[in-house]
Design a protein around this motif. Structure first.
Motif, PDB file in Angstrom:
ATOM      1  N   ARG A  38       0.815  -1.215   0.000  1.00 30.87           N
ATOM      2  CA  ARG A  38       0.000   0.000   0.000  1.00 30.87           C
ATOM      3  C   ARG A  38       0.854   1.273   0.000  1.00 30.87           C
ATOM      4  N   ILE A  39       2.163   1.104   0.103  1.00 32.10           N
ATOM      5  CA  ILE A  39       3.037   2.260   0.272  1.00 32.10           C
ATOM      6  C   ILE A  39       3.798   2.536  -1.026  1.00 32.10           C
ATOM      7  N   PHE A  40       3.896   3.803  -1.369  1.00 36.95           N
ATOM      8  CA  PHE A  40       4.714   4.212  -2.522  1.00 36.95           C
ATOM      9  C   PHE A  40       5.538   5.415  -2.108  1.00 36.95           C
ATOM     10  N   GLU A  41       6.593   5.673  -2.826  1.00 38.28           N
ATOM     11  CA  GLU A  41       7.458   6.798  -2.473  1.00 38.28           C
ATOM     12  C   GLU A  41       8.099   7.380  -3.727  1.00 38.28           C
ATOM     13  N   PHE A  42       8.437   8.651  -3.651  1.00 34.78           N
ATOM     14  CA  PHE A  42       9.200   9.308  -4.717  1.00 34.78           C
ATOM     15  C   PHE A  42       9.867  10.533  -4.128  1.00 34.78           C
ATOM     16  N   LYS A  43      10.743  11.114  -4.910  1.00 33.56           N
ATOM     17  CA  LYS A  43      11.512  12.263  -4.431  1.00 33.56           C
ATOM     18  C   LYS A  43      11.525  13.341  -5.498  1.00 33.56           C
ATOM     19  N   LEU A  44      11.214  14.569  -5.098  1.00 27.37           N
ATOM     20  CA  LEU A  44      11.267  15.682  -6.048  1.00 27.37           C
ATOM     21  C   LEU A  44      12.718  16.101  -6.298  1.00 27.37           C
ATOM     22  N   LYS A  45      12.929  16.833  -7.372  1.00 29.33           N
ATOM     23  CA  LYS A  45      14.283  17.278  -7.701  1.00 29.33           C
ATOM     24  C   LYS A  45      14.874  18.177  -6.622  1.00 29.33           C
ATOM     25  N   ASN A  46      13.998  18.867  -5.864  1.00 27.58           N
ATOM     26  CA  ASN A  46      14.502  19.757  -4.815  1.00 27.58           C
ATOM     27  C   ASN A  46      14.818  19.013  -3.514  1.00 27.58           C
ATOM     28  N   GLY A  47      14.684  17.700  -3.527  1.00 25.45           N
ATOM     29  CA  GLY A  47      15.064  16.898  -2.363  1.00 25.45           C
ATOM     30  C   GLY A  47      13.918  16.490  -1.466  1.00 25.45           C
ATOM     31  N   LEU A  48      12.701  16.961  -1.713  1.00 26.63           N
ATOM     32  CA  LEU A  48      11.569  16.587  -0.855  1.00 26.63           C
ATOM     33  C   LEU A  48      11.255  15.099  -1.035  1.00 26.63           C
ATOM     34  N   GLU A  49      11.306  14.360   0.056  1.00 30.27           N
ATOM     35  CA  GLU A  49      10.963  12.939   0.033  1.00 30.27           C
ATOM     36  C   GLU A  49       9.473  12.791   0.336  1.00 30.27           C
ATOM     37  N   VAL A  50       8.784  12.018  -0.487  1.00 28.64           N
ATOM     38  CA  VAL A  50       7.336  11.872  -0.367  1.00 28.64           C
ATOM     39  C   VAL A  50       7.001  10.389  -0.200  1.00 28.64           C
ATOM     40  N   ILE A  51       6.200  10.096   0.816  1.00 31.29           N
ATOM     41  CA  ILE A  51       5.769   8.720   1.073  1.00 31.29           C
ATOM     42  C   ILE A  51       4.238   8.722   1.105  1.00 31.29           C
ATOM     43  N   GLY A  52       3.640   7.809   0.365  1.00 27.27           N
ATOM     44  CA  GLY A  52       2.189   7.711   0.329  1.00 27.27           C
ATOM     45  C   GLY A  52       1.719   6.365   0.857  1.00 27.27           C
ATOM     46  N   TYR A  53       0.578   6.369   1.519  1.00 24.09           N
ATOM     47  CA  TYR A  53      -0.019   5.129   2.018  1.00 24.09           C
ATOM     48  C   TYR A  53      -1.489   5.116   1.595  1.00 24.09           C
ATOM     49  N   VAL A  54      -1.874   4.104   0.837  1.00 21.77           N
ATOM     50  CA  VAL A  54      -3.227   4.042   0.281  1.00 21.77           C
ATOM     51  C   VAL A  54      -4.134   3.219   1.183  1.00 21.77           C
ATOM     52  N   ASP A  55      -5.190   3.848   1.672  1.00 23.23           N
ATOM     53  CA  ASP A  55      -6.203   3.162   2.467  1.00 23.23           C
ATOM     54  C   ASP A  55      -7.541   3.827   2.140  1.00 23.23           C
ATOM     55  N   SER A  56      -8.351   3.155   1.350  1.00 22.34           N
ATOM     56  CA  SER A  56      -9.617   3.743   0.889  1.00 22.34           C
ATOM     57  C   SER A  56     -10.809   3.284   1.714  1.00 22.34           C
ATOM     58  N   SER A  57     -10.540   2.811   2.927  1.00 19.34           N
ATOM     59  CA  SER A  57     -11.643   2.337   3.762  1.00 19.34           C
ATOM     60  C   SER A  57     -12.528   3.474   4.247  1.00 19.34           C
ATOM     61  N   ALA A  58     -12.018   4.715   4.222  1.00 22.95           N
ATOM     62  CA  ALA A  58     -12.822   5.880   4.611  1.00 22.95           C
ATOM     63  C   ALA A  58     -12.367   7.062   3.756  1.00 22.95           C
TER      64      ALA A  58
END
Length: 436
Positions: A21-41
């Motif tokens: 359920r987890i994905f991640e990516f990084k912007l060119k400016n160094g911001l690290e982004v982590i996503g967690y998908v939960d569509s139960s609500a």
């Protein structure tokens, strides 16, 4: 019963690996982004954490991260004081911020169709805060009042003095709220400098959890944060700075309290030691719940105390294992200490039975699973694990590490770390009555 509950929790948690359920990516400016998908609500938790906290503060600046946290809610180039709360309240969202040892975090709990608004506000907080001289002093007084309230709480004094003698040089000795003299001498220039140094994409982790889709997360994050300039911040490493304890340290504090408090601690290894998680298991054996050894010995069997708790506080650098006890009276403290130390000797010399170890493992693992019970809890664990260990997967691996704990590891850990010359004792007792 606990085994059945744990089996239920594990069956649910393992039905779909959390990593899927987890994905991640990084912007060119160094911001690290982590996503967690939960569509139960139809809700989303937006969290941004900066790598700055009391760990980064030197004498003269202690508590400045907390002061800055307060100021970032006030004014940007487009938002005026009160706008953050007003705007988020208008859409039924909840928001807050907090400062800790290793990070400063902000979060919004918001409806699925409005979460882009949280990104817009946090991007403004990251790059466009302004700190007018005219707005500083009122917020400074708010923080100074927090510090005065802290000073008036006897247990806060115990904790502050205890941490100061437990850590001779490590930043763990500094309270997150700051020492009184430092708080009194904050200036708006110090706040501006701290903001410029630490708030930028390359020093932050953005975690978005809930009813989201990876493609929309990437597009929206790029839209609001992509043009913010990033500059990496080098963080000092104090992991090995604390000298090896040379003997017991002890402090006794007398305050206006009705019941005493006994606090005992032992320095334990940080996350670079593969056995650090064993500290969690030992703390649970000794002081977690009514079936723990110290609760039975001090509360149920001898009736010397009314409460017992134990925990191992390690997030990154070496920390402490704490035993917090409420004696029924001051005169009982020596007897209570003897029983605690007898139990520590026992755990060094007698292997934990398979039955007890299984029960404790189940409890520790259940606690870990309960922490992940909602998207806010997952977001917190992802962000803090990533900042303190460099990898969000660390919190997932904790369950496997606890499952593999052995009686031999427990004895070895206790023998090495829970020793008399590493002991720190803090005692809070009622003030003595002056003779008439």
């Amino acid at each position: 019963m606990m085994s059945l509950i744990l089996l239920f929790l594990l069956s649910n948690s393992l039905s779909e690996p959390i990593e899927s359920r987890i994905f991640e990516f990084k912007l060119k400016n160094g911001l690290e982004v982590i996503g967690y998908v939960d569509s139960s609500a139809p809700v989303v938790s937006v969290n941004i954490y900066y790598r700055v906290g009391s760990y980064d503060e030197q004498t003269g600046h202690t508590g400045i991260s907390h002061m800055l946290e307060h100021m970032t809610f006030k004014h940007t180039d487009i938002y005026k004081p009160g706008d953050f709360d007003r705007i988020l309240d208008s859409v039924g969202a909840f928001n807050n911020g907090f400062t800790s040892t290793y990070y400063t975090g902000y979060y919004e709990e918001i409806a699925r169709d409005r979460w882009e608004l949280a990104l817009k506000l946090e991007a403004a907080r990251m790059a466009r805060c302004i700190f007018p001289d005219s707005e500083f002093e009122s917020e400074h007084q708010v923080v100074a009042e927090e510090r005065r309230l802290w000073d008036n709480r006897p247990t806060s004094t115990l904790w502050e003095q205890f941490e100061a003698i437990a850590n001779l040089v490590h930043p763990h000795r500094n309270p997150t709220i700051g020492w009184s003299d430092d708080v009194a001498n904050y200036t708006v220039e110090k706040v501006r400098e701290w903001y410029q140094r630490y708030y930028n994409p390359a020093n932050a982790v953005l975690v978005i959890a809930g009813d989201i889709r990876p493609a929309e997360v990437r597009a929206k994050v790029e839209r609001y944060f992509g043009k913010v300039k990033g500059r990496p911040v080098k963080r000092a490493d104090y992991y090995n700075i604390e000298p090896e304890p040379a003997g017991e340290r002890r402090v006794t504090i007398r305050k206006r309290v009705s019941v005493p408090t006994l606090l005992i601690g032992f320095p334990t290894p940080g996350i670079r030691d593969s056995l650090y998680i064993i500290g969690d298991v030992i703390a649970s054996i000794l002081g977690a719940g009514r079936n723990s050894r110290l609760y039975r010995a001090l509360v149920l069997d001898s009736a010397l105390a009314t409460s017992v708790s134990a925990w191992n506080s390690v997030e990154k650098d070496p920390g402490l294992m704490y035993f917090m006890i409420t004696p029924k009276s001051e005169t009982l403290i020596p007897r209570i200490e003897r029983i605690v130390y007898q139990e520590l000797e026992r755990i060094k010399n007698e292997p934990v039975t398979e039955r007890e170890l299984t029960r404790v493992k189940n409890r520790v693992i259940a606690d870990y699973i309960f922490e992940r019970d909602d998207v806010s809890g997952i977001a917190y664990l992802l962000a803090t694990s990533h900042i303190t260990t460099g990898n969000w997967r660390t919190f997932i691996n904790q369950i496997a590490q606890v499952e593999q704990a052995t009686p031999e590891q427990i004895m070895r850990f206790a023998e090495k770390y829970l020793t008399e010359n590493r002991r720190i004792v803090g005692i809070l007792v009622p003030e003595k009555k002056e003779p008439k």
